[in-house]
Motif scaffolding. Structure first.
Motif: not given
Lengths: 115, 110
Positions: A36, A43-44, A104, B34, B36, B87, B91, B98, B100-103
């Motif tokens: 990433y 964001s990632l 993960q 999930f 994070y 975040l 999945r 995965f 991910f959202g932008s947080g």
């Protein structure tokens, strides 16, 4: 939880040079690892999926010839940023799901600054 | 449309407050969910998995609503140390990748 390490944790390099970042799973095997990139306050962004024993799968818009990925063993993947430019300066993070696992785990990240 | 969407915040709350974050996902084939936590200039750390029946871990409660395709995180009795970016990640079934959202940034104030 599982442990993933990255090396180096930070690196400064000159424009035009190449930088190699290592990602290791320390206490488990990972047939797949992910790379990433994260710019400040963003964001990632998934760059590519590293597959042990086969070619990496790159996300749309990521140049495979610029970001070389090698997954040499079940515990090591490397990302090489070739001919780095200042716009490549970012936080690069790898992650790995333990084989057969659902979650993960992330490495601590590598902060790259290209001058 | 993004695979996963979150309100970026920031959410500014006093200590002791209860705060909730939502995260929506677009693909109904998403199977695992999930939350994070990411501190500034650090890597994301797994906070908790989200199970269909909902799950709780101390002050944190996660819930999944498959019909509306969203997951939520509730933090009770906020502490200063809860200040971070949260975040969500999803999945798809059969895939390791995965999304991910932008947080969502949380600031807990004294």
């Amino acid at each position: 939880g599982a442990v993933v390490s990255q090396h180096p944790s930070w690196v400064i390099c000159k424009s035009g040079t190449s930088v190699k970042i290592e990602c290791r799973s320390l206490d488990f095997q990972a047939t797949t690892m992910f790379w990433y990139r994260q710019f400040p306050k963003q964001s990632l962004m998934l760059m590519a999926t590293s597959n042990e024993g086969s070619k990496a799968t790159y996300e749309q818009g990521v140049e495979k010839d610029k970001f070389l990925i090698n997954h040499a063993s079940l515990t090591l993947s490397t990302l090489t940023v070739t001919s780095a430019h200042p716009e490549d300066s970012s936080f690069y993070i790898c992650s790995a799901p333990p084989t057969g696992g659902n979650e993960q785990y992330f490495g601590p990240g590598t902060r790259l600054t290209v001058t | 449309r993004k695979e996963v969407e979150q309100d970026p915040g920031p959410f500014n709350v006093p200590e002791g407050a209860t705060v909730a974050f939502n995260c929506t996902y677009s693909n109904s084939a998403s199977q695992s969910f999930f939350w994070y936590r990411q501190d500034c200039r650090k890597e994301p750390k797994l906070l908790m998995s989200v199970y269909s029946s909902g799950n709780e871990d101390g002050r944190f409660t996660a819930q999944l609503n498959r019909a509306s395709q969203y997951i939520s995180l509730l933090i009770r009795d906020s502490k200063l140390s809860d200040s971070a970016t949260y975040l969500c990640a999803v999945r798809r079934n059969g895939f390791n990748k995965f999304y991910f959202g932008s947080g969502t940034k949380l600031n807990v104030k004294p």
